[in-house]
Design a protein around this motif. Sequence first.
Motif, PDB file in Angstrom:
ATOM      1  N   SER A  36      33.351 -50.017  29.582  1.00 33.46           N
ATOM      2  CA  SER A  36      32.841 -48.658  29.819  1.00 33.46           C
ATOM      3  C   SER A  36      31.349 -48.681  30.119  1.00 33.46           C
ATOM      4  N   THR A  37      30.610 -49.493  29.392  1.00 31.66           N
ATOM      5  CA  THR A  37      29.168 -49.611  29.619  1.00 31.66           C
ATOM      6  C   THR A  37      28.887 -50.166  31.005  1.00 31.66           C
ATOM      7  N   TYR A  45      31.927 -45.173  36.769  1.00 29.33           N
ATOM      8  CA  TYR A  45      32.741 -44.613  35.696  1.00 29.33           C
ATOM      9  C   TYR A  45      33.557 -43.453  36.230  1.00 29.33           C
ATOM     10  N   SER A  47      36.872 -40.902  34.995  1.00 33.89           N
ATOM     11  CA  SER A  47      37.717 -40.544  33.858  1.00 33.89           C
ATOM     12  C   SER A  47      39.168 -40.941  34.083  1.00 33.89           C
ATOM     13  N   GLY A  50      39.302 -44.670  33.590  1.00 30.99           N
ATOM     14  CA  GLY A  50      39.026 -44.917  32.173  1.00 30.99           C
ATOM     15  C   GLY A  50      40.227 -44.605  31.304  1.00 30.99           C
TER      16      GLY A  50
END
Length: 161
Positions: A36-37, A45, A47, A50
């Motif tokens: 994520s970082t 990034y 969603s 993710g």
Amino acid sequence: MELTLDMIFNAYKSILTIPFYHAFLFAVFADVLTGSTKALKQGKYDSKNGSIGLKTHLIVVILVLFICPYLKIMGLGHFAIGILTFYIVNYAVSVLENLEALGVPFPAYLYGMFNRIGQKANEENQFKNDKFDLTNIDQSEYDWSNKATDLRGDKSVSGNK
């Protein structure tokens, strides 16, 4: 062999005492955190991606935590440890790749061990061998045409007959 609730309870209770489970869960958490970082740092990034990644990790965790205790009950605890070790190593490599993408420096010998890290090192350092310089090959001397060459070296053989 009859499977009782007591056996199942004891097998799941053992998750708390076997360090491989702890290492596995830590590796999954570290991979999610570093991944994520990395995505945030690279501006990639999303969603949707993710949540797909988190669902994938959750499925792996559920399957491993469901299957491994049953393997232990069946007397195949060594297979459970093997599965845990496989996933620990797999997630650890992913964490290293994520850390490398975040700019964390690694010793040179590690670059060749991991595919993605090694590819980046080759791109950045323009891999050179002591005997051969593989980065400056003059490709103009090679015939890259679509014509096929037969075994005698005759280039008159065409791919379209």
